[in-house]
Write a protein that holds these residues in place. Structure first.
Motif, PDB file in Angstrom:
ATOM      1  N   LEU A 114       0.826  -1.209   0.000  1.00  0.00           N
ATOM      2  CA  LEU A 114       0.000   0.000   0.000  1.00  0.00           C
ATOM      3  C   LEU A 114       0.862   1.262   0.000  1.00  0.00           C
ATOM      4  O   LEU A 114       0.339   2.358  -0.181  1.00  0.00           O
ATOM      5  N   GLN A 115       2.153   1.102   0.236  1.00  0.00           N
ATOM      6  CA  GLN A 115       3.039   2.259   0.277  1.00  0.00           C
ATOM      7  C   GLN A 115       4.272   1.991  -0.552  1.00  0.00           C
ATOM      8  O   GLN A 115       4.611   0.852  -0.870  1.00  0.00           O
ATOM      9  N   SER A 116       4.956   3.069  -0.885  1.00  0.00           N
ATOM     10  CA  SER A 116       6.233   2.978  -1.589  1.00  0.00           C
ATOM     11  C   SER A 116       7.121   4.111  -1.089  1.00  0.00           C
ATOM     12  O   SER A 116       6.777   5.287  -1.252  1.00  0.00           O
ATOM     13  N   GLY A 117       8.194   3.757  -0.451  1.00  0.00           N
ATOM     14  CA  GLY A 117       9.080   4.780   0.097  1.00  0.00           C
ATOM     15  C   GLY A 117       8.461   5.601   1.204  1.00  0.00           C
ATOM     16  O   GLY A 117       8.823   6.757   1.406  1.00  0.00           O
ATOM     17  N   GLY A 118       7.522   5.012   1.941  1.00  0.00           N
ATOM     18  CA  GLY A 118       6.868   5.730   3.024  1.00  0.00           C
ATOM     19  C   GLY A 118       5.725   6.619   2.584  1.00  0.00           C
ATOM     20  O   GLY A 118       5.180   7.385   3.381  1.00  0.00           O
ATOM     21  N   LYS A 119       5.337   6.521   1.298  1.00  0.00           N
ATOM     22  CA  LYS A 119       4.209   7.291   0.774  1.00  0.00           C
ATOM     23  C   LYS A 119       3.172   6.339   0.194  1.00  0.00           C
ATOM     24  O   LYS A 119       3.502   5.234  -0.238  1.00  0.00           O
ATOM     25  N   ALA A 148      -1.972   4.500   7.246  1.00  0.00           N
ATOM     26  CA  ALA A 148      -1.394   3.920   8.458  1.00  0.00           C
ATOM     27  C   ALA A 148      -0.123   3.139   8.131  1.00  0.00           C
ATOM     28  O   ALA A 148       0.891   3.257   8.831  1.00  0.00           O
ATOM     29  N   MET A 149      -0.160   2.361   7.061  1.00  0.00           N
ATOM     30  CA  MET A 149       1.021   1.595   6.674  1.00  0.00           C
ATOM     31  C   MET A 149       2.156   2.518   6.240  1.00  0.00           C
ATOM     32  O   MET A 149       3.314   2.332   6.628  1.00  0.00           O
ATOM     33  N   ALA A 150       1.841   3.527   5.445  1.00  0.00           N
ATOM     34  CA  ALA A 150       2.872   4.457   4.981  1.00  0.00           C
ATOM     35  C   ALA A 150       3.538   5.175   6.153  1.00  0.00           C
ATOM     36  O   ALA A 150       4.765   5.352   6.178  1.00  0.00           O
ATOM     37  N   SER A 151       2.741   5.599   7.135  1.00  0.00           N
ATOM     38  CA  SER A 151       3.300   6.308   8.287  1.00  0.00           C
ATOM     39  C   SER A 151       4.195   5.393   9.115  1.00  0.00           C
ATOM     40  O   SER A 151       5.239   5.819   9.615  1.00  0.00           O
ATOM     41  N   GLN A 152       3.796   4.117   9.258  1.00  0.00           N
ATOM     42  CA  GLN A 152       4.607   3.186  10.021  1.00  0.00           C
ATOM     43  C   GLN A 152       5.933   2.906   9.325  1.00  0.00           C
ATOM     44  O   GLN A 152       6.985   2.872   9.953  1.00  0.00           O
ATOM     45  N   VAL A 153       5.887   2.706   8.019  1.00  0.00           N
ATOM     46  CA  VAL A 153       7.119   2.437   7.271  1.00  0.00           C
ATOM     47  C   VAL A 153       8.024   3.666   7.278  1.00  0.00           C
ATOM     48  O   VAL A 153       9.252   3.550   7.425  1.00  0.00           O
ATOM     49  N   LEU A 175       7.199  -2.822  12.052  1.00  0.00           N
ATOM     50  CA  LEU A 175       6.605  -2.391  13.309  1.00  0.00           C
ATOM     51  C   LEU A 175       5.187  -2.929  13.466  1.00  0.00           C
ATOM     52  O   LEU A 175       4.756  -3.275  14.557  1.00  0.00           O
ATOM     53  N   VAL A 176       4.430  -2.983  12.387  1.00  0.00           N
ATOM     54  CA  VAL A 176       3.081  -3.532  12.447  1.00  0.00           C
ATOM     55  C   VAL A 176       3.155  -5.020  12.157  1.00  0.00           C
ATOM     56  O   VAL A 176       3.527  -5.431  11.062  1.00  0.00           O
ATOM     57  N   ALA A 177       2.827  -5.840  13.147  1.00  0.00           N
ATOM     58  CA  ALA A 177       3.028  -7.282  13.010  1.00  0.00           C
ATOM     59  C   ALA A 177       1.813  -8.021  12.473  1.00  0.00           C
ATOM     60  O   ALA A 177       1.937  -9.105  11.938  1.00  0.00           O
TER      61      ALA A 177
END
Length: 308
Positions: A114-119, A148-153, A175-177
């Motif tokens: 869902l994310q790429s490079g934190g975005k 949520a996934m982008a922010s965690q990464v 971080l998200v398991a």
């Protein structure tokens, strides 16, 4: 005429009563000590049973790791016709029994995509929206999960840059398991998100979809233009003849979308698996889950392990 008992007779009566009371007290103490001893022995027995169950369950996971290593040595693709996909029923071992199974994960939609490079990744977002419609869930959830996934990464990557030791220790660990944790971060109901459990996973890297394991809903979601009926046809086809590569899968798509679909989005060789083991010893019953990461020529790493 009434005769009062003499003083010696009174003493004898008191002595008898005292003896009875002392005997009752001793019996009570003996019973209490015996009960405590039985409780202690039961506690020791339970701990021994739990230790034996834990050792057997962990050994079953190690055996699963060796099985996956040997499987990768012997062939270049993973599919449902392989022996490791069959669950092992509980079998007797010493004074207990143990069983387990391996679950392939790259046939599911990876929420890390869902994310790429934190975005937020637009491609991943659209794919999840299509997947949500198959479970009659709000497509608005996709954006919340993606953010949520982008922010965690992004947070994870920032930690890696700031601390080289932390970067080394947290390598390959997200971080998200699990799905419920990500749902809570996105402000969604984890119980409602459970409907997606068989279709999604949360892995530490972006991954391609294993075309030999993905259910029709996932194939439809990650393949723009593919209908659910066409996805079901592809799943029926692979039962007897598994796909040999991502290109082989693309070649089997309807001609209208074949030339616009990227073979790199699909794979037939998986790296991530869940190993589940279950052991019974005496009164102890233990279930373990471990996330395994497999690389060619190596015994798969255990990224995390937890009790169920």
């Amino acid at each position: 005429m009434r005769i009062e008992p003499s003083f010696p007779q009174r003493q004898k009566g008191i002595a008898v009563i005292t003896a009875i009371l002392v005997a009752a007290l001793v019996a009570s103490l003996a019973f209490a000590l015996s009960a405590r001893e039985r409780q202690w022995l039961n506690l020791v027995s339970n701990r021994n049973d739990l230790a034996a169950a834990g050792s057997s369950a962990r050994s079953a996971i190690d055996l699963a790791r060796l099985t996956l290593r040997d499987d990768m040595r012997n062939n270049q693709s993973d599919h449902l016709l392989e022996a490791w996909t069959v669950p092992v029923p509980p079998i007797n071992v010493e004074e207990g029994k143990v069983g387990g199974r391996l679950i392939e994960l790259q046939g599911r939609f990876n929420l890390y995509n869902l994310q790429s490079g934190g975005k937020v990744s637009e491609e991943g977002l659209v794919a999840l929206q299509r997947l949500l419609t198959t479970r009659n869930l709000s497509t608005g959830w996709a954006e919340k999960l993606a953010e949520a996934m982008a922010s965690q990464v992004a947070l994870w990557q920032k930690t890696q840059k700031a601390d080289a030791t932390a970067a080394r220790l947290t390598s390959k660990i997200l971080l998200v398991a699990n799905l419920s944790e990500l749902a809570e971060l996105a402000g969604l109901d984890p119980e409602k998100m459970a409907a997606l459990e068989p279709l999604v996973t949360s892995l530490p890297d972006a991954t391609s979809v294993n075309a030999n394991f993905a259910p029709p809903e996932v194939l439809m979601a990650v393949t723009p233009g593919l209908s659910i009926r066409e996805a079901e046809r592809l799943v029926s086809r692979r039962v007897a003849t598994p796909f040999k590569s991502g290109q082989d899968f693309v070649n089997a798509l309807p001609e209208s979308i074949r030339h616009t679909t990227k073979p790199a989005n699909y794979t037939v060789e998986s790296q991530y698996f869940i190993a589940e083991s279950e052991a019974w010893f005496g009164r102890a019953h233990l279930q373990l889950q471990a996330l395994l990461y497999r690389q060619r020529g190596k015994v798969p790493d255990i990224l995390w392990i937890r009790r169920v």
